[in-house]
Design a protein around this motif. Sequence first.
Motif, PDB file in Angstrom:
ATOM      1  N   UNK A  94      41.303  36.929  41.940  1.00 11.82           N
ATOM      2  CA  UNK A  94      40.541  35.819  41.369  1.00 11.82           C
ATOM      3  C   UNK A  94      39.041  35.994  41.582  1.00 11.82           C
ATOM      4  N   UNK A  95      38.695  36.462  42.774  1.00  8.41           N
ATOM      5  CA  UNK A  95      37.282  36.681  43.056  1.00  8.41           C
ATOM      6  C   UNK A  95      36.703  37.710  42.079  1.00  8.41           C
ATOM      7  N   UNK A  96      37.464  38.775  41.833  1.00  5.18           N
ATOM      8  CA  UNK A  96      36.989  39.834  40.951  1.00  5.18           C
ATOM      9  C   UNK A  96      36.907  39.353  39.511  1.00  5.18           C
ATOM     10  N   UNK A  97      37.928  38.607  39.100  1.00  4.27           N
ATOM     11  CA  UNK A  97      37.915  38.060  37.744  1.00  4.27           C
ATOM     12  C   UNK A  97      36.683  37.157  37.568  1.00  4.27           C
ATOM     13  N   UNK A  98      36.406  36.347  38.576  1.00  9.26           N
ATOM     14  CA  UNK A  98      35.232  35.457  38.496  1.00  9.26           C
ATOM     15  C   UNK A  98      33.947  36.279  38.362  1.00  9.26           C
ATOM     16  N   UNK A  99      33.851  37.349  39.148  1.00  6.07           N
ATOM     17  CA  UNK A  99      32.656  38.209  39.101  1.00  6.07           C
ATOM     18  C   UNK A  99      32.488  38.851  37.721  1.00  6.07           C
ATOM     19  N   UNK A 100      33.576  39.394  37.214  1.00 11.06           N
ATOM     20  CA  UNK A 100      33.517  40.061  35.905  1.00 11.06           C
ATOM     21  C   UNK A 100      33.174  39.068  34.808  1.00 11.06           C
ATOM     22  N   UNK A 158      30.103  39.227  32.177  1.00 14.30           N
ATOM     23  CA  UNK A 158      30.322  39.377  30.742  1.00 14.30           C
ATOM     24  C   UNK A 158      29.785  38.179  29.967  1.00 14.30           C
ATOM     25  N   UNK A 159      30.015  36.985  30.506  1.00 11.86           N
ATOM     26  CA  UNK A 159      29.609  35.782  29.767  1.00 11.86           C
ATOM     27  C   UNK A 159      28.238  35.288  30.210  1.00 11.86           C
ATOM     28  N   UNK A 160      27.625  36.017  31.130  1.00 13.84           N
ATOM     29  CA  UNK A 160      26.307  35.650  31.655  1.00 13.84           C
ATOM     30  C   UNK A 160      26.251  34.207  32.149  1.00 13.84           C
ATOM     31  N   UNK A 161      27.337  33.797  32.829  1.00 10.99           N
ATOM     32  CA  UNK A 161      27.365  32.490  33.485  1.00 10.99           C
ATOM     33  C   UNK A 161      27.149  32.690  34.974  1.00 10.99           C
ATOM     34  N   UNK A 162      26.757  31.606  35.633  1.00  8.31           N
ATOM     35  CA  UNK A 162      26.804  31.644  37.101  1.00  8.31           C
ATOM     36  C   UNK A 162      28.158  31.086  37.521  1.00  8.31           C
ATOM     37  N   UNK A 163      29.004  31.904  38.092  1.00 12.41           N
ATOM     38  CA  UNK A 163      30.311  31.443  38.568  1.00 12.41           C
ATOM     39  C   UNK A 163      30.405  31.753  40.051  1.00 12.41           C
ATOM     40  N   UNK A 195      34.578  29.978  28.674  1.00  8.79           N
ATOM     41  CA  UNK A 195      34.019  31.169  28.023  1.00  8.79           C
ATOM     42  C   UNK A 195      35.114  32.178  27.736  1.00  8.79           C
ATOM     43  N   UNK A 196      34.767  33.202  26.944  1.00  8.69           N
ATOM     44  CA  UNK A 196      35.773  34.163  26.499  1.00  8.69           C
ATOM     45  C   UNK A 196      35.299  35.596  26.702  1.00  8.69           C
ATOM     46  N   UNK A 197      36.220  36.433  27.108  1.00  9.41           N
ATOM     47  CA  UNK A 197      35.895  37.835  27.329  1.00  9.41           C
ATOM     48  C   UNK A 197      35.747  38.632  26.042  1.00  9.41           C
ATOM     49  N   UNK A 198      36.148  38.035  24.915  1.00 10.42           N
ATOM     50  CA  UNK A 198      35.959  38.646  23.592  1.00 10.42           C
ATOM     51  C   UNK A 198      36.383  40.111  23.512  1.00 10.42           C
ATOM     52  N   UNK A 199      37.516  40.397  24.089  1.00 10.56           N
ATOM     53  CA  UNK A 199      38.074  41.729  23.905  1.00 10.56           C
ATOM     54  C   UNK A 199      37.402  42.842  24.691  1.00 10.56           C
ATOM     55  N   UNK A 200      36.541  42.496  25.639  1.00 13.85           N
ATOM     56  CA  UNK A 200      35.982  43.550  26.505  1.00 13.85           C
ATOM     57  C   UNK A 200      37.134  44.325  27.128  1.00 13.85           C
ATOM     58  N   UNK A 201      36.969  45.643  27.209  1.00 12.10           N
ATOM     59  CA  UNK A 201      38.049  46.491  27.713  1.00 12.10           C
ATOM     60  C   UNK A 201      37.950  46.642  29.225  1.00 12.10           C
ATOM     61  N   UNK A 202      38.995  46.212  29.921  1.00 11.24           N
ATOM     62  CA  UNK A 202      39.040  46.328  31.387  1.00 11.24           C
ATOM     63  C   UNK A 202      40.189  47.258  31.747  1.00 11.24           C
ATOM     64  N   UNK A 203      39.897  48.321  32.476  1.00 16.34           N
ATOM     65  CA  UNK A 203      40.985  49.164  32.982  1.00 16.34           C
ATOM     66  C   UNK A 203      41.220  48.777  34.443  1.00 16.34           C
ATOM     67  N   UNK A 204      42.477  48.535  34.744  1.00 21.18           N
ATOM     68  CA  UNK A 204      42.854  48.088  36.091  1.00 21.18           C
ATOM     69  C   UNK A 204      43.693  49.182  36.728  1.00 21.18           C
ATOM     70  N   UNK A 205      43.289  49.618  37.895  1.00 19.16           N
ATOM     71  CA  UNK A 205      43.999  50.715  38.556  1.00 19.16           C
ATOM     72  C   UNK A 205      44.951  50.144  39.595  1.00 19.16           C
ATOM     73  N   UNK A 206      46.229  50.280  39.342  1.00 20.28           N
ATOM     74  CA  UNK A 206      47.248  49.781  40.266  1.00 20.28           C
ATOM     75  C   UNK A 206      47.880  48.499  39.772  1.00 20.28           C
TER      76      UNK A 206
END
Lengths: 526, 526
Positions: free
Chosen positions: B502-508, B512-517, B38-49
């Motif tokens: 990785x855990x956070x990326x999987x959650x996001x 976003x893609x409405x998958x079960x990961x 799946x693809x994040x399609x340009x969703x904007x993610x701000x990462x702090x740190x």
Amino acid sequence: MSRRAFLSHTGKIAAAYPAMLALGMLPEAPAHAFNLTGNGNGKRIVILGAGLAGLASAYELTKLGYQCTILEARTRAGGRCWSVRKGTVHQETDIPAQTAAFDEGLYFNAGPSRIPHHHQLTMHYCRELQVPIQVYNNVNEATYFYSEGKGPLSNKKIRAREIHNDLRGYTSELLAKAIDQQKVDTALTKEDTQKIVEYLRAEGGLDIDKLYKASDRRGYIEDPGAGNKPGKIADPHRLADIISSGLADPDFYNVAEYTYELQMTMFQAVGGMDNIAKAFEKKIGHIIRFGCEVTGILNQAEGVKVSYKDKKGAQELQADLCICTLPLPVLSNIENNFSSDVSRAIDYVPYMMTGKIGMQFKRRFWEEDENIYGGITHTNNELTQIFYPSYDYLSKKGILLGYYNFHEKAKNVGNLTHAQREQLALEKGSLIHPQYPKEFENSFSVSWHKTPYSMGGWAIYNGVHRQTLYKSLLQADKQVYFAGEHTTYLNAWMAGALESARRTVADIHARVTEQRITYPTATGSK
Amino acid sequence: MSRRAFLSHTGKIAAAYPAMLALGMLPEAPAHAFNLTGNGNGKRIVILGAGLAGLASAYELTKLGYQCTILEARTRAGGRCWSVRKGTVHQETDIPAQTAAFDEGLYFNAGPSRIPHHHQLTMHYCRELQVPIQVYNNVNEATYFYSEGKGPLSNKKIRAREIHNDLRGYTSELLAKAIDQQKVDTALTKEDTQKIVEYLRAEGGLDIDKLYKASDRRGYIEDPGAGNKPGKIADPHRLADIISSGLADPDFYNVAEYTYELQMTMFQAVGGMDNIAKAFEKKIGHIIRFGCEVTGILNQAEGVKVSYKDKKGAQELQADLCICTLPLPVLSNIENNFSSDVSRAIDYVPYMMTGKIGMQFKRRFWEEDENIYGGITHTNNELTQIFYPSYDYLSKKGILLGYYNFHEKAKNVGNLTHAQREQLALEKGSLIHPQYPKEFENSFSVSWHKTPYSMGGWAIYNGVHRQTLYKSLLQADKQVYFAGEHTTYLNAWMAGALESARRTVADIHARVTEQRITYPTATGSK
């Protein structure tokens, strides 16, 4: 405290340095310096063998003004200090020659592959000759124990950490319980006895009730991770199962890198152990005559006559003194007029039968699949050990030592052809690493006891030998001195060759310059 | 066996590979791959740190088609993954800044300095990003125990190997004797019980009468050498002396590299651990905005608004989602509209106070005079530990860690100025290494709990915290996700940062893609 006050304080410590030295608070000067005085004034020394003992002797004697010649039967220096690379050719006594087909940059050390950190002379020469070293990863709790046998834990691979920690856990529990029940007299106060129990709890990984239930030291079946993953620890193996499966046998605990010499911290020369030999060669290579097979060593009324053959035929060389570093099984086939004591030593000191096989794999599956980065897997079968490479971690390909065996096992394997040895290593190795057949590319095997000009791994002395055979080799037989690991208590180690070289150089220099020189006692590891 | 027969045999093993796989005889695919679909399609993610958690999140999200921005307060990436080199500047909260005066090429890791071999994600990213690694020599029996106190073995340095082997010797002797005298019920057959006694004899280095008299594992006072030098072993220390001198105390045995994480085999990135951070930066450095100090994190009805200040003044940034990797003590001073559970976690999770000092010496006296090549000396005073460098062995100069301390000790030392810390390290260090004052050149100290944008070493959770505070950080607070070692069971480790990413990326990605990961369970070390 101001910067100035601080500096003044530091200055005081520095000023106290000589006083601290006098009080024995400072370590003595390093034991590595070899500063003999006087000059050899061109005395001719013939050195037989360009292994480490011969190379180091020539290196030190040349510094002292001697005129040295080394006769070496092989076309390379280093002797048993030998790394096998692409194109290396090896001929054993009774099977066809093989040529290494390893990829460029890959190698394995067919001879010595480990330097204990306390072998000061080996470290010294690496420092002096600028040979870069790196850690040889000798101890790795992630490696396996594999016991062929009948117990429930036999015929499968078990991580070393499981066996180590289960055994320590159970025995700590037994002792802690016995102390608590006052069945053991510790000869300590009650308070100190309690401290021993606390120590056992830590050492064994016991729980609050001093029972061994498994600690995380034996590894996880599910590692701790992010979020809701605290990790999961397996139950320990049953003590009776460990024993009946042979995993508490000497095959495993006697060889599992827990001695003075085989321990952490160990090193290897970067790029191949023979870089140590090559570094000597760079200094005194011009005095080595390669392809010269010694055929006779005869003491004369004055001096010594060495006969040898090279590609042109029989040759002779006269010298004032001789240092013979040839391994005894080689020497026993060379004409000589040594004393009967020396002859007996040459004929009767047994040598270790030993062999290694280096196996190139196209993928470092031990790292990628099994998290094994260096270290040694132990078996009780013909392989004895599998060594994982301690260099180029995380890279694509690698060479592991498919076996490193001794005694009877080495004898049996030594009698096979190269192809048969490879097959054995693949078959037995696949029991532990089923990736072997898919990833295997090529191999190169060496049996030292079938290798001309070596004819064995290293000298083996028992207590009686030390009092008899060994002692005969320590004095010069007229003009001939003996050096090599077989003239030391550091058998099999490069440090033995190097210490023997220095001892011999000191003896020769004392004789030539008529000084009293005592070869210095090696500094203790204290 | 002919070559042809052999090859056919090998072929059969290869053919059996899929079957072996099906039978579970082969290891599973490595756990390191992170192949989300799946693809994040340009969703904007701000990462702090831009520490390892932020870098790894951005690296993986970018691969998946997200549009990421990292805000980083410092002028460098890596966070606590930080190596100090010539010219490095460091400013703590209440003392003047310092600049590292180390020689070119020398460095020390002020933050994480060790990678356990079983931290698969750390190894994975080193492999994927081609960061060369080398052994971190964590276990070295040649290092010292130094106990300040009143016992006969206090106030002097004792080699770790002496204490380890004496303690194991005496306790093995006690248990072997108790078993022989049938005072202990091993619950084993008579024959198996005998095998345990044999194991104890090997483990403890006992003599033939099962008494502990000292084994060579504890080291020599005169090393074995060439000729007439069999080596001399000292008598063991008395058990009562070891205990009364504090050398069986937890200060020594609890920290002596005998855990699952602090053991052999460990690694470091060649040239400095921050090369891992730099390797990520090479991939996604263009999305990092340096010098941006976050001042507010506000969930909106949709998306999230992050306020920050840079050198131009106050700024704002809108994004769809936010990953906040800021350490909790930093986060607690930032305006937010988090839930009360999250706020409580931010305010109440304690962080480790910890500090290190790197000291440059003009001579590697620990190697040259004392045969210490890497490893760690342990003390019960403010220094806690002295780490010897695991790189550039045998070279001229070196940086050792003059202390690495925790808790109260770190608090006290943290309250000193740099000069005072240096003085302390010199004074206490000189008790162990009297060469200090003569060879010392310069130092650089870091107290993490006084370092802006970190404000602590790592999160410390007890069992109750894990059920309450910790759990609150594992779910997104509306559009804000939390990552970093404090959201894992791998506190203080780089692997924690990476696993959390990785855990956070999987959650996001699931959202976003409405998958079960399900973020994969880390493979066990079995």
